[in-house]
Design an enzyme around this catalytic site. Structure first.
Site, short mmCIF file in Angstrom:
data_model
loop_
_atom_site.label_atom_id
_atom_site.label_comp_id
_atom_site.label_asym_id
_atom_site.label_seq_id
_atom_site.Cartn_x
_atom_site.Cartn_y
_atom_site.Cartn_z
CB THR A 47 3.07 22.36 -0.20
OG1 THR A 47 4.49 22.22 -0.19
CG2 THR A 47 2.65 23.09 -1.46
CE1 TYR A 110 11.85 32.97 -9.16
CE2 TYR A 110 13.63 33.83 -7.81
CZ TYR A 110 12.76 33.97 -8.88
OH TYR A 110 12.81 35.10 -9.65
CE1 TYR A 136 7.63 17.45 -0.28
CE2 TYR A 136 7.16 19.53 0.81
CZ TYR A 136 6.80 18.53 -0.09
OH TYR A 136 5.62 18.64 -0.79
NE ARG A 141 3.45 21.76 -4.27
CZ ARG A 141 2.42 22.53 -4.57
NH1 ARG A 141 2.60 23.80 -4.88
NH2 ARG A 141 1.19 22.03 -4.57
CE LYS A 165 5.34 15.23 1.45
NZ LYS A 165 4.51 16.42 1.72
CB ILE A 207 4.06 13.21 4.50
CG1 ILE A 207 4.98 12.79 5.66
CG2 ILE A 207 3.39 14.56 4.81
CD1 ILE A 207 6.16 13.72 5.89
#
Length: 295
Positions: A47, A110, A136, A141, A165, A207
């Site tokens: 990202t 989404y 992840y 998000r 992550k 990370i």
């Protein structure tokens, strides 16, 4: 076997020139700066690398430059993820992954799949991916939280699913993962503000976004945490708390690019729909960085 995802990884930015083309010289400088200051591995096309506005061709060029500059010094991780499972599988199959320690694959955004949908998405990826996979989870998000039971089901069912992550900014969820995970599965913090606490509780590291702007201090903090030296580690954490908040004040990566701009490593340009850090934020970041360098 040594864990290549132990310690401090950075989600590297994609620097742009004022005309919005990729600034490859700046990219080389950022890689070199981080290698020289103690970072343990580099994550490409996350990202923070503005992966959603970088073209396929640019992604290849960015990857090749980082591989060349790195020259085998640090493990590299490539971001390959999305909400079109077939397209993710196609990218894995058509990408030369021989130079990478693993891929980082974001939970589908989404579409808002169920937990079973998340499992089936990553199952399909795990069945074709020839190298280790870091899941992840970033519900802020994706608008869908991958629950610990789903993450750990994948960890138990697929040998190449080696880490997560976790970036839900939810300490209870981190602790559940750390309590119930298989011994050889790594929980990596995706939240700079919680990273030290996660490491002290048994996490493998981070990370990081801010790590590439303060690589020496941040990686030292994480290493102290891995050694169980909580007091010394928190002394560093407290010094960096303000900048961690500042870089996420407007949008990511506008904030970290303002830090790198202060360091003379790259321009602060981002691509729309993101906008560059405001002058007010740049001033706050400049002031912090100037004082931090004296401390």
């Amino acid at each position: 076997m040594n864990n290549p995802f132990l310690g401090t990884g950075i989600a590297i930015v994609t620097p742009f020139k004022a005309d919005l083309t990729v600034d490859f010289q700046a990219l080389e400088n950022i890689v070199e700066y981080n290698i020289n200051n103690g970072i343990d591995y580099i994550v490409i096309s996350g990202t923070t690398g503005e992966s959603v506005t970088v073209t396929k061709q640019e992604k290849k060029e960015i990857t090749n430059v980082i591989i060349k500059v790195n020259n085998g010094r640090l493990p590299l991780v490539l971001g390959i993820g999305g909400n079109n499972t077939a397209a993710v599988i196609e990218e894995i199959k058509t990408t030369d992954l021989s130079g990478f320690a693993g891929i980082l694959s974001v939970s589908p955004y989404y579409s808002k799949p169920t937990q079973e949908g998340l499992y089936q998405h990553f199952k399909a990826i795990a069945e074709v991916c020839p190298i280790p996979i870091i899941l992840y989870n970033v519900p802020g998000r994706t608008s869908k939280n991958m629950l610990p039971e789903t993450t750990l089901r994948l960890a138990r069912d697929f040998k190449n699913v080696v880490a997560v992550k976790e970036a839900g900014n939810n300490i209870a969820q981190y602790l559940e993962l750390l309590r119930d995970k298989p011994e050889d599965f790594s929980v990596i913090s995706g939240d700079d503000d919680l990273a030290l606490g996660v490491v002290l509780a048994g996490g493998a590291g981070v990370i990081s976004v801010i790590g590439q702007g303060l690589p020496k201090a941040f990686s030292t903090m994480i290493n102290l945490g891995l050694e169980g030296k909580a007091k010394e580690a928190y002394a560093l954490h407290f010094k960096m708390m303000d900048i961690i908040n500042l870089i996420f004040e407007e949008n990511n990566p506008a904030g970290i690019k303002a830090v790198l701009n202060h360091l003379g490593l790259c321009d602060k340009t981002v691509r729309l729909p993101l906008v560059t850090a405001t002058d007010q934020l740049q001033t706050k970041i400049d002031n912090f960085m100037a004082n931090f360098s004296k401390s």
